[in-house]
Design a protein around this motif. Structure first.
Motif, PDB file in Angstrom:
ATOM      1  N   ASN A 329       0.747  -1.378  -0.177  1.00  0.00           N
ATOM      2  CA  ASN A 329       0.209   0.077   0.163  1.00  0.00           C
ATOM      3  C   ASN A 329       0.848   1.247  -0.100  1.00  0.00           C
ATOM      4  O   ASN A 329       0.643   2.307  -0.642  1.00  0.00           O
ATOM      5  N   LEU A 330       1.798   1.163   0.598  1.00  0.00           N
ATOM      6  CA  LEU A 330       2.660   2.624   0.821  1.00  0.00           C
ATOM      7  C   LEU A 330       3.687   2.756  -0.417  1.00  0.00           C
ATOM      8  O   LEU A 330       4.321   3.815  -0.496  1.00  0.00           O
ATOM      9  N   ASP A 331       3.621   1.776  -1.360  1.00  0.00           N
ATOM     10  CA  ASP A 331       4.398   1.673  -2.706  1.00  0.00           C
ATOM     11  C   ASP A 331       3.788   2.562  -3.560  1.00  0.00           C
ATOM     12  O   ASP A 331       4.222   2.895  -4.528  1.00  0.00           O
ATOM     13  N   LYS A 382       9.386  -1.870 -13.671  1.00  0.00           N
ATOM     14  CA  LYS A 382       9.694  -1.105 -12.363  1.00  0.00           C
ATOM     15  C   LYS A 382       9.183  -2.005 -11.124  1.00  0.00           C
ATOM     16  O   LYS A 382       9.372  -1.884 -10.142  1.00  0.00           O
ATOM     17  N   VAL A 383       7.667  -2.039 -11.469  1.00  0.00           N
ATOM     18  CA  VAL A 383       6.803  -2.566 -10.428  1.00  0.00           C
ATOM     19  C   VAL A 383       7.272  -3.967 -10.070  1.00  0.00           C
ATOM     20  O   VAL A 383       7.066  -4.373  -8.736  1.00  0.00           O
ATOM     21  N   GLU A 384       7.596  -4.717 -10.873  1.00  0.00           N
ATOM     22  CA  GLU A 384       7.843  -6.047 -10.509  1.00  0.00           C
ATOM     23  C   GLU A 384       9.263  -6.391  -9.874  1.00  0.00           C
ATOM     24  O   GLU A 384       9.283  -7.168  -8.993  1.00  0.00           O
ATOM     25  N   GLU A 385      10.058  -5.230  -9.789  1.00  0.00           N
ATOM     26  CA  GLU A 385      11.302  -5.288  -9.082  1.00  0.00           C
ATOM     27  C   GLU A 385      10.906  -5.373  -7.516  1.00  0.00           C
ATOM     28  O   GLU A 385      11.636  -5.863  -6.707  1.00  0.00           O
ATOM     29  N   ASN A 386       9.618  -4.723  -7.123  1.00  0.00           N
ATOM     30  CA  ASN A 386       9.214  -4.797  -5.875  1.00  0.00           C
ATOM     31  C   ASN A 386       8.090  -5.706  -5.469  1.00  0.00           C
ATOM     32  O   ASN A 386       7.392  -5.642  -4.695  1.00  0.00           O
ATOM     33  N   ARG A 387       8.034  -6.747  -6.325  1.00  0.00           N
ATOM     34  CA  ARG A 387       7.094  -8.030  -6.368  1.00  0.00           C
ATOM     35  C   ARG A 387       5.624  -7.293  -6.322  1.00  0.00           C
ATOM     36  O   ARG A 387       4.707  -7.990  -6.058  1.00  0.00           O
ATOM     37  N   ASP A 404       1.423  -8.854 -23.442  1.00  0.00           N
ATOM     38  CA  ASP A 404       0.683  -9.831 -22.868  1.00  0.00           C
ATOM     39  C   ASP A 404      -0.050  -8.943 -21.638  1.00  0.00           C
ATOM     40  O   ASP A 404       0.510  -8.128 -20.815  1.00  0.00           O
ATOM     41  N   ALA A 405      -1.399  -8.952 -21.682  1.00  0.00           N
ATOM     42  CA  ALA A 405      -2.283  -8.061 -20.729  1.00  0.00           C
ATOM     43  C   ALA A 405      -1.749  -8.518 -19.250  1.00  0.00           C
ATOM     44  O   ALA A 405      -1.954  -7.832 -18.329  1.00  0.00           O
ATOM     45  N   TRP A 406      -1.612  -9.730 -18.944  1.00  0.00           N
ATOM     46  CA  TRP A 406      -1.454 -10.202 -17.674  1.00  0.00           C
ATOM     47  C   TRP A 406       0.206 -10.308 -17.125  1.00  0.00           C
ATOM     48  O   TRP A 406       0.148 -10.582 -16.098  1.00  0.00           O
ATOM     49  N   GLY A 407       1.034 -10.311 -18.164  1.00  0.00           N
ATOM     50  CA  GLY A 407       2.390 -10.288 -17.834  1.00  0.00           C
ATOM     51  C   GLY A 407       2.934 -11.796 -17.755  1.00  0.00           C
ATOM     52  O   GLY A 407       1.979 -12.664 -18.360  1.00  0.00           O
ATOM     53  N   GLU A 408       3.952 -11.920 -17.143  1.00  0.00           N
ATOM     54  CA  GLU A 408       4.422 -13.497 -17.511  1.00  0.00           C
ATOM     55  C   GLU A 408       3.682 -14.501 -16.466  1.00  0.00           C
ATOM     56  O   GLU A 408       2.982 -14.164 -15.588  1.00  0.00           O
ATOM     57  N   ARG A 409       3.865 -15.698 -16.863  1.00  0.00           N
ATOM     58  CA  ARG A 409       2.914 -16.835 -16.124  1.00  0.00           C
ATOM     59  C   ARG A 409       3.575 -16.913 -14.717  1.00  0.00           C
ATOM     60  O   ARG A 409       4.618 -17.035 -14.494  1.00  0.00           O
ATOM     61  N   PRO A 410       2.712 -17.013 -13.984  1.00  0.00           N
ATOM     62  CA  PRO A 410       3.004 -16.946 -12.280  1.00  0.00           C
ATOM     63  C   PRO A 410       3.445 -18.405 -12.111  1.00  0.00           C
ATOM     64  O   PRO A 410       3.139 -19.287 -12.800  1.00  0.00           O
TER      65      PRO A 410
END
Length: 438
Positions: A329-331, A382-387, A404-410
């Motif tokens: 939340n604070l990010d 950038k966002v994925e760097e902070n999970r 890809d609208a969803w990004g990498e497969r989890p």
């Protein structure tokens, strides 16, 4: 022809050739079939399963640009006219409704009884309850009220082979064991077609207040500090929504980071909490208070920001996109600062807001497709760097072929795929609409 066979099970007037097969948002179908009952849905899916026909599902169309790497299916199943309230238990605060009913239609009916569905999703006059549930959509007020997943207590689902099941029930305390509702909420219609939804209701608030805190440039750390202060206090804000200067200028007239803090309760409780804001106001921060109808109007206007599946322009320079960002939340403060910075670098216009209480941000873009693609890739990295994560909730089909609208497969993708195959082994429903091309 599909229609000649379907005319044996549905009236001819419900079966049409789709004149928007090449819709810029994709997710269409060769044949448009309008259903008016759960039985109609079951008949169409039974037919599709037997004859190996793919089916896309649509109602209000506000989620048409949300995911999907297949441009069209054999059948576009429209729930737009499958609407209406099935049962309203005023005393139990529950509502059972058909999926094609818009949020505004529901709100207008419940208002007569002093009740509401506590959802503030965008474009309520267009978005349907079925679409909201399928996407697990929510608005700024999820801080107190939660998302769609938190409000559903029961559904009826038509499986891909036409079978009908019920999950949950029609009373609030009905779940023993695994809550099957959770399986379908947010699955983007890939596991079954929702034919009926039962949700928890809330009374309409006795009084509404909105405090707008305008922070001067360079005081972003104050926003984090104040958010922590209010979250650690005894206050019960409905929202702690931070607006970027570009969006704040649009909705408040002040081009500054603006924190929208809403309170909904009895008048005395709201005024007391607004007074707390005044007493704890950070230095150099301007404070605007809106109450009752002015506060409600502000939120009504706020719900009409960004694309809605119907307001896209043909002018390529004004291509619209929307992103959903999840983070701690604070990010949110740093994410919104980054969102504004990237706008200049990628030559797109940006309006964004995010909840410093719940960590969900919405970014609305306008510009050339290549700029939007570059922006999305950079922001996601950038966002994925902070999970965190970035999901494209509104992207033209041509753009979804590029990014890809969803990004990498989890890492848990194998579980999602297993659930899909168990529910829809022929991959008929909303093919390639969800994470990883499910």
């Amino acid at each position: 022809m599909i229609s000649s066979n379907l005319e044996e099970i549905l009236p001819k007037e419900q079966i049409k050739n789709n004149n928007e097969q090449e819709h810029p948002l994709g997710n269409g179908g060769i044949q448009l079939i309008e259903v008016l009952s759960e039985e109609d849905i079951s008949k169409v899916l039974t037919y599709a399963h037997k004859h190996d026909k793919t089916v896309n599902v649509i109602a209000g169309g506000t989620k048409r640009g949300y995911g999907g790497s297949a441009e069209q299916a054999d059948i576009l199943l429209s729930l737009a006219n499958y609407k209406g309230i099935v049962e309203h238990s005023v005393g139990d605060l529950t509502l059972t409704v058909k999926p094609g009913t818009t949020l505004k239609e529901i709100s207008d009916e419940l208002e007569k009884h002093g009740q509401r569905v506590a959802l503030d999703t965008p474009w309520p006059e267009l978005t349907t309850i079925g679409g909201i549930i399928a996407a697990n959509d929510s608005g700024s007020k999820r801080l107190l009220y939660g998302s769609a997943r938190d409000l559903v207590i029961g559904t009826r689902i038509v499986y891909a082979d036409g079978r009908v099941i019920r999950t949950g029930g029609k009373v609030v305390k009905n779940v023993a064991g695994y809550d099957m509702n959770k399986l379908f909420i947010g699955s983007m219609g890939t596991l079954g077609v929702i034919s009926e939804i039962t949700v928890k209701l809330r009374p309409l608030p006795k009084y509404e207040g909105l405090s707008l805190l305008h922070f001067p440039e360079g005081t972003e750390q104050q926003i984090c500090n104040f958010a922590v202060h209010i979250l650690d206090s005894m206050m019960e804000p409905v929202s702690l929504e931070l607006l970027t200067p570009s969006l704040a200028e649009h909705v408040t007239g002040k081009k500054q980071f603006t924190l929208a803090i809403a309170f909904e309760d009895r008048e005395k409780a709201v005024l007391k909490q607004e007074n707390w804001i005044k007493q704890n106001l950070p230095s150099r921060v301007e404070h605007t208070i809106l109450n009752e109808e002015k506060a409600r109007k502000w939120w009504r206007d706020f719900c009409h920001i960004g694309p809605n599946g119907h307001n896209d322009e043909e002018n390529e320079a004004n291509t619209q996109a929307a992103l959903k960002v999840g983070s701690n939340n604070l990010d949110v403060v740093n994410i919104l600062k980054l969102a504004e910075k990237l706008a200049d670098e990628c030559r797109v216009s940006v309006e964004a807001h995010g909840g410093v209480g719940h960590g969900i941000s919405k970014v609305y873009l306008k510009g050339f497709p290549e700029g939007i693609v570059s922006y999305t890739r950079t922001l996601r990295a950038k966002v994925e760097e902070n999970r965190g994560y970035v999901v494209g909730t509104h992207l033209p089909f041509a753009m979804r072929e590029t990014i890809d609208a969803w990004g990498e497969r989890p890492g848990y993708f194998v579980l999602l795929e297993g659930i899909k195959l168990a529910n829809d082994p022929k991959r008929i429903l909303n093919r390639q609409r969800f994470v990883g091309g499910i």
